[in-house]
Design an enzyme around this catalytic site. Structure first.
Site, short mmCIF file in Angstrom:
data_model
loop_
_atom_site.label_atom_id
_atom_site.label_comp_id
_atom_site.label_asym_id
_atom_site.label_seq_id
_atom_site.Cartn_x
_atom_site.Cartn_y
_atom_site.Cartn_z
CG ASN A 210 9.03 3.47 0.20
OD1 ASN A 210 9.64 2.51 0.65
ND2 ASN A 210 8.10 3.35 -0.74
CG ASP A 279 -0.07 5.80 -1.20
OD1 ASP A 279 -0.43 4.64 -1.45
OD2 ASP A 279 0.14 6.22 -0.04
O1 C5P Z 1 -2.90 3.15 2.21
P1 C5P Z 1 -1.55 2.63 2.55
O2 C5P Z 1 -0.54 2.82 1.46
O3 C5P Z 1 -1.02 3.01 3.90
O4 C5P Z 1 -1.83 1.04 2.68
C1 C5P Z 1 -0.83 0.15 2.95
C2 C5P Z 1 -1.18 -1.20 2.37
O5 C5P Z 1 -1.68 -1.06 1.05
C3 C5P Z 1 0.04 -2.08 2.26
O6 C5P Z 1 -0.36 -3.41 2.44
C4 C5P Z 1 0.50 -1.82 0.83
O7 C5P Z 1 1.25 -2.91 0.34
C5 C5P Z 1 -0.80 -1.65 0.10
N1 C5P Z 1 -0.77 -0.75 -1.07
C6 C5P Z 1 -0.98 -1.28 -2.34
N2 C5P Z 1 -0.98 -0.46 -3.44
C7 C5P Z 1 -0.79 0.86 -3.32
C8 C5P Z 1 -0.58 1.42 -2.03
C9 C5P Z 1 -0.56 0.59 -0.93
O8 C5P Z 1 -1.13 -2.49 -2.46
N3 C5P Z 1 -0.79 1.62 -4.39
#
Ligand code: C5P
Length: 399
Positions: A210, A279
């Protein structure tokens, strides 16, 4: 050690014979990793040529009112915003008097008036001028307004007299300037932070990733160090120098980041998840480079573990801060994540429209269970310091 890595120092030079020593100061600041821009008063240019500072700082030198102008008349505001700290060295008696009055008759005084950041002055003048009641009163007022006074030193003066009023030596100023960033709000705490993107392998050559540059996370790491925390930075692949005094562990994929966080987290009081963790990852990465076929390809993706949610679910969880970068309905999504992931604080921002990943400026809103605070658009360095102040306050209130 690069004590001033990524720091933007605006060095103001006013009219004093000590101005020649500021050339050495610029060199020492750059050596510590600072980006330096020099603004001179008209009188200062009679003591030393702007070209000297330009050569040493690698940046154009500003002096006349419109030197900073880029056609919109807002150059002085831009320069003030650019600076993480403004240091006036040497600060002449006349300059201090004008600063105290809030005058804005030239570029340098205007910049100081237009700044809401840290300002420091290194006075330089004859000992009788220094001891004059007018100067003393000016200094007292400036100090009361939160302006840092560095020096002066004592010793022989250009006028042949001996006493207080010499500008501090460049070496001393170069040691003092990094301390202007210390706040102490996180003293004695251990802080773990993730930053940057992750790379999810598709095959031996390709990956999914990303736009995260890591700038916000690295600025937070530096701000946390300045606030006194002992920082461990788990970083995805970025092109940024390590913050001074951080322990840095490099990872590539979300899986590697998960493992690194889980092996480090127990020792920490605060966890900030600033990384843009993917994700999903390709379900079946190939060890070989996949060959082109004469057909479309479907890429099956599988979910990555949520690192921040896993940390927040630990029995002895640290004070946990997450991020939410959203393209719409920022508050709704941020509050949803705060609750769903079990976070103590979430930093949310709108992405797109020149904000978010890859850019130097950002605005942010911090949300917690029963409140929020908006932080106006500014440089990521300044924003990081404001965020660390909020994180520190909430962490202290809970611990
Ligand atoms: O759900 P989303 O990815 O938008 O959430 C963002 C937050 O979750 C950020 O703090 C990111 O560092 C964390 N995150 C994580 N592990 C993942 C996905 C996101 O720690 N697999």
């Amino acid at each position: 050690m690069l004590e001033l890595a990524n720091k933007r120092v605006l060095l103001g030079v006013s009219g004093s014979i000590a101005a020649y020593k500021s050339a050495e100061l610029v060199r020492l600041l750059c050596k510590q990793g600072a980006q330096v821009r020099v603004v001179m008063t008209a009188t200062a240019t009679e003591f030393i040529q702007p070209l000297t500072f330009q050569a040493l700082s690698g940046n154009v030198v500003y002096s006349a009112w419109d030197d900073a102008d880029r056609g919109d008349g807002m150059g002085h505001i831009e320069l003030a915003r650019w600076a993480d700290v403004i240091v006036i060295a040497p600060a002449s008696a006349d300059f201090l008097a004008r600063l105290r009055q809030g005058m804005a008759g030239d570029l340098l005084t205007t910049l100081c008036l237009a700044s809401d950041g840290t300002i420091a002055v290194a006075p330089a003048m004859n000992r009788l001028m220094w001891e004059n009641a007018a100067t003393k009163e000016n200094l007292a007022v400036l100090k009361q307004r939160g302006i840092h006074i560095l020096g002066p030193g004592t010793g022989g003066q250009a006028c042949g007299e001996v006493g207080l009023g010499r500008m501090l030596e460049p070496e001393q100023l170069a040691r003092d300037i990094p301390t202007l960033f210390s706040t102490g709000i996180l003293s004695g705490t251990k802080l773990l932070l993730t930053a940057g993107p992750t790379r999810e392998p598709i095959d031996a050559m390709r990956f999914l990733s990303n736009r995260s540059s890591g700038k916000m996370g690295y600025a937070l790491a530096q701000a946390a160090i300045e606030a006194g925390a002992d920082v461990t930075l788990i970083s995805g692949p970025v092109a940024l120098p390590s913050p001074s005094r951080a322990k840095r562990l490099n990872v590539n994929s979300a899986d590697e980041m998960y493992d690194a966080v889980m092996s480090e987290v127990a020792a920490n009081d605060v966890f900030i998840s600033a990384a843009a963790v993917a994700d999903y990852r390709p379900a079946n990465p190939s060890k070989e480079k996949v060959k082109r076929k004469d057909d479309n390809v479907d890429l099956a993706l599988t979910q990555n573990r949520d690192i921040v949610a896993s940390v927040a679910a630990l029995p002895n969880k640290p004070f946990t801060v997450g991020f939410a970068a959203e393209t719409s309905d920022v508050e709704v999504h941020a509050r949803g994540k705060l609750e769903r992931k079990g976070l103590d604080l979430i930093a949310a921002n709108q992405v797109g429209e020149g904000q978010g990943a890859e850019v130097d400026d950002n605005a942010m809103t911090m949300y917690w269970a029963d409140g929020s605070q908006h932080l106006e658009k500014t440089t990521k360095n300044k924003l990081a310091r404001q965020m660390v102040a909020i994180i520190g306050e909430h962490y202290r209130a809970e611990s």
